[in-house]
Design an enzyme around this catalytic site. Structure first.
Site: not given
Length: 311
Positions: A265-267
């Protein structure tokens, strides 16, 4: 293996001021140093030219050490504030080896990368980069919680305020070096102590609660590592207030060293993938899963190399 390079003889125990630690073939200190130097606001270590300095407390004594690179990229360690006993030198050596993940064999990862166009580009460009860890569980969890839903620059600002207000420091040659606040120190805080420093109320509650959990030994790195699989460790982390899927994956990767952990999920990872793929949009989670299908067992290393590509 730690090799002493200079010692002052003492009747009872020799004191060591320098040491050398062997490194694996697939290692480039300059790449690790670049990653460590990614923010000028970082308080837990100081990158100065070709060296990084860090403060630890061992046997209730501050030990300031400097890590550099010598012949064949071997790690050169200098103990700056005082010569140390061999046992302390070995403890520092073990810490550095965990910090820079020096005991992992990356040969299989590089073989995998040769068959993957994305990884081949990254590993060629950043060859020798290691999974830079945050060995202390409390620090890793706090850092991940601080980074939730804000940009990295402001996360470093919050971390700086937390460390400078509640951590210990040691001054060497007129410069302060810092220890991360202990769980005991944070556990005693009141919400107002952090709200006055622009922490939002939710993160304040999470961090103080985490300090109390660790102070009271309800959670520890040792216990998490004793669990039989990454899934059980993830479940234990998710039971902590304030720890969601991204935070759990980040801590599994950066602290516990699970190479299959992947904070999907890391931008930042999305931005890096968009850049590497030369796409006009960020990839979806399903597209990332498809890309990652062949990365099994090395997802954490892919993440670190993608983070490095953003520097």
């Amino acid at each position: 293996m730690l090799h002493e390079t200079q010692a002052a003889n003492h009747i009872h125990a020799p004191k060591i001021s320098k040491a050398v630690s062997a490194v694996p073939r697939e290692f480039a200190f300059r790449e690790c140093l670049k990653y460590l130097a990614r923010s000028e606001k970082e308080k837990m270590h100081v990158v100065d030219g070709a060296y990084v300095r860090k403060l630890l407390k061992i046997d209730n004594q501050p030990v300031l050490f400097e890590v550099g690179s010598g012949a064949n990229d071997a790690i050169q360690i200098r103990f700056l504030n005082q010569p140390v006993r061999p046992a302390i030198a070995e403890a520092i050596n073990e810490y550095i080896r965990e910090w820079l993940d020096l005991d992992s064999n990356l040969a299989p990862f590089y073989r995998l990368a040769k068959k993957d166009a994305l990884l081949k580009t990254l590993t060629t460009r950043y060859y020798g980069l290691r999974l830079i860890k945050i060995p202390e569980l409390f620090e890793a969890l706090c850092w991940a919680i601080l980074g939730q839903q804000i940009n990295v620059a402001f996360a470093y600002t919050l971390k700086q305020r937390l460390v400078e207000n509640f951590g210990e420091s040691f001054v060497f040659d007129g410069k302060p070096y810092w220890l991360f606040p202990t769980p005991e120190a944070i556990a005693e805080l009141q919400p107002a102590d952090l709200l006055n420093m622009q922490f939002n109320r939710q993160k304040v509650e999470y961090i103080i609660n985490l300090g109390r959990l660790m102070r009271d030994r309800h959670i520890s790195k040792h216990r998490l590592l004793e669990l039989s699989s990454i899934d059980y460790a993830r479940e234990a982390l998710l039971n902590i207030r304030g720890v969601g899927p991204w935070t759990a994956s980040y801590v599994l990767m950066r602290c516990l060293g699970f190479r299959s952990a992947f904070p999907i999920e890391d931008i930042g990872l999305h931005n890096a993938l968009q850049r590497q793929l030369n796409w006009t949009r960020k990839p979806t989670l399903d597209e990332i899963r498809e890309l990652a299908a062949g990365w099994d067992g090395w997802q954490a290393y892919v993440a670190i190399y993608l983070y490095r590509s953003l520097l």
